[in-house]
Design an enzyme around this catalytic site. Structure first.
Site, PDB file in Angstrom:
ATOM      1  N   GLU A  19     -25.102  51.093 -17.470  1.00  0.00           N
ATOM      2  CA  GLU A  19     -24.817  49.274 -17.963  1.00  0.00           C
ATOM      3  C   GLU A  19     -25.574  49.316 -19.293  1.00  0.00           C
ATOM      4  O   GLU A  19     -26.366  50.322 -19.613  1.00  0.00           O
ATOM      5  CB  GLU A  19     -25.834  48.663 -16.828  1.00  0.00           C
ATOM      6  N   LYS A  43     -21.233  41.301 -12.984  1.00  0.00           N
ATOM      7  CA  LYS A  43     -22.342  41.446 -12.323  1.00  0.00           C
ATOM      8  C   LYS A  43     -22.679  39.940 -11.555  1.00  0.00           C
ATOM      9  O   LYS A  43     -22.760  38.852 -12.304  1.00  0.00           O
ATOM     10  CB  LYS A  43     -23.547  41.842 -13.040  1.00  0.00           C
ATOM     11  N   CYS A  61     -26.529  47.589 -11.080  1.00  0.00           N
ATOM     12  CA  CYS A  61     -27.979  47.666 -11.356  1.00  0.00           C
ATOM     13  C   CYS A  61     -28.616  46.710 -10.036  1.00  0.00           C
ATOM     14  O   CYS A  61     -28.770  47.186  -8.972  1.00  0.00           O
ATOM     15  CB  CYS A  61     -28.447  47.003 -12.494  1.00  0.00           C
TER      16      CYS A  61
END
Lengths: 445, 31
Positions: free
Chosen positions: A58, A157, A189
């Site tokens: 990321e 995300k 994440c």
């Protein structure tokens, strides 16, 4: 294909100088290409070693410290994969998209699937209340190009973490794609701590492997990257390819290739500023493999045994902002229980040699930390920072005490439990422990 | 037994249905 070679790259990102005002589009491209130059070498190395897919981290092209305005020059309009587009072949079909074209060419020229994390921008109608002032939604986005350079997946995300430069999509996106070596799911994440899209991809869409780019800040004792990500893969019984940013100044390191039965290969390096490429051959369909772990009833053992003696001197202590109940492992060997509200944790153990170190058994159930968003249930045996029990729960990186037996269980009310074992100097112990069907986490043999 | 000294052995449970309602990422950015 019954197996495939997976690769993850831990990237020492070149971060742009912090600026109050946006740089030019050319400067943004110049900076992103410096990072892509490094990723290109990793992709070439992975392909040369036979990898069919590689995950890069990321924020790998531009870092993370931005405002909505200063990130804008780094963004491109990323199409829905249904348009069937090979940016490398048709770079001007959808406007100014040089970053997407280059990433697509890296996949095509090396005949390897490539996952990269870049920024997406979507114009919106400024009359709509949710449309940001500049007239664009800005998304933290994963893109996947197949071995011909075609865009096969795009994921925005959902669970953002201190990312004012990005918006979250209205609903979590369940993004999967099929290959000759299994069905893949994608998230990013902080998403791994929540049910959607992470758990839904595994539970309902039955993916074989999760691609997981991350910029994860390590937090001992429970949320260090290699520890939690490998535990999530075991708890969810899925392959997980975790590519982390390498930035030791902010405690960011920890990548790995994790399978349902155990971590396969991992990397943790707080000493150098080097990147790291990891490769491992995995089962394409882990559910079909002989060593696929059985489903676990996490509270079966703990709810059937008579609780062990609860020691008089149970005490409370904080782990970051969560108040645990602790009880000390006074003897070299024993059976202990400690409870917190309706969660009781049980431990049987035997130390090889009790050094001058203090270990405790801890229990916590409740909404976590300051955020108070996530409901955690944790049973943990951990080394205290010093022999003073007020330091129990603080980060510790080395230990001397060995155990030749441990068995940990808890009266969990959830079926989503992730088993963690972390050794001295922050290492995993692949193959040295297992989870029994009745929920006990035990050392092997 | 385990070849090396232990820092932590943990069972980390997530009880998603008890998360606080504001926990949908779409609404806000976590500080």
């Amino acid at each position: 294909l019954d197996t495939f070679i997976a690769a993850v790259y831990e990237h020492p990102v070149l971060r742009p100088k912090a600026t109050e005002t946006p740089v030019s589009r050319d400067d943004a491209l110049l900076h992103m290409n410096k990072n892509i130059d490094i990723l290109e070498r990793a992709i070439q190395q992975a392909a040369a070693q036979g990898a069919q897919i590689i995950v890069t981290p990321e924020d790998a092209l531009y870092g993370w410290k931005f405002t909505r305005e200063t990130i804008f020059p780094y963004l491109e309009d990323i199409q829905d994969p249904r348009v069937a587009w090979i940016p490398c072949q048709d770079p001007h079909r959808f406007g100014d998209t040089p970053v997407q074209a280059r990433l697509s060419c890296l996949a095509k020229n090396n005949s390897i699937y490539v996952l990269a994390n870049i920024g997406d921008k979507k114009p919106c109608n400024s009359h709509k209340s949710t449309c940001p002032p500049n007239g664009y939604y800005q998304y933290n986005t994963n893109v996947v190009y197949d071995a011909k350079g075609q865009l096969v997946a795009r994921y925005h995300k959902y669970n953002l973490y201190s990312e004012p430069q990005f918006d979250a999509p209205e609903n979590p996106e369940l993004v999967t794609f099929n290959t000759a070596f299994g069905k893949f799911g994608i998230f990013t994440c902080f998403d791994i701590l929540f049910h959607d899209p992470a758990v839904t991809l595994v539970k309902d869409l039955q993916v074989d492997t999760i691609l997981f780019p991350t910029a994860w800040i390590n937090v001992l004792p429970l949320l260090t990257a290699i520890e939690f990500h490998s535990a999530w893969a075991m708890g969810m019984r899925v392959n997980l390819l975790a590519a982390n940013i390498h930035h030791v100044q902010q405690n960011m390191t920890g990548s790995g290739i994790y399978a349902p039965d155990s971590p396969k290969i991992f990397h943790y390096d707080m000493k150098t500023s080097e990147g790291k490429l990891l490769l491992w051959e995995l089962n394409s369909h882990p559910r079909n493999s002989p060593d696929y772990p059985a489903a676990v009833d996490w509270s079966a053992y703990a709810t059937t045994i008579k609780p062990f003696p609860v020691q008089k001197n149970t005490f409370s202590g904080f782990m970051s902002r969560d108040e645990f109940n602790f009880t000390e492992l006074f003897e070299n060997a024993g059976n202990l229980s400690v409870c917190h509200k309706d969660l009781c944790c049980h431990l049987s153990y035997r130390m090889l040699r009790k050094g001058n170190e203090v270990y405790v058994l801890g229990a916590f159930t409740g909404l976590h930390g300051r955020r108070r968003r996530e409901y955690w249930q944790v049973c943990t045996m951990l080394k205290c920072k010093t022999t003073n029990v007020t330091t129990c729960g603080q980060p510790v990186e080395t230990a001397l005490t060995r155990f030749d037996v441990f068995s940990l269980s808890g009266t969990f009310r959830t079926k989503y439990v992730f088993p963690e074992v972390l050794l001295t100097k922050v290492k995993l112990s692949p193959g040295k422990f297992e989870v029994l069907k009745d929920g006990r986490l035990v050392n092997k043999n | 037994g385990l070849s090396e000294p232990i820092l932590t052995v943990s069972l980390f449970g997530r009880w998603y249905t008890k998360d606080s309602p504001s926990s949908s990422g779409g609404i806000r950015n976590l500080e």
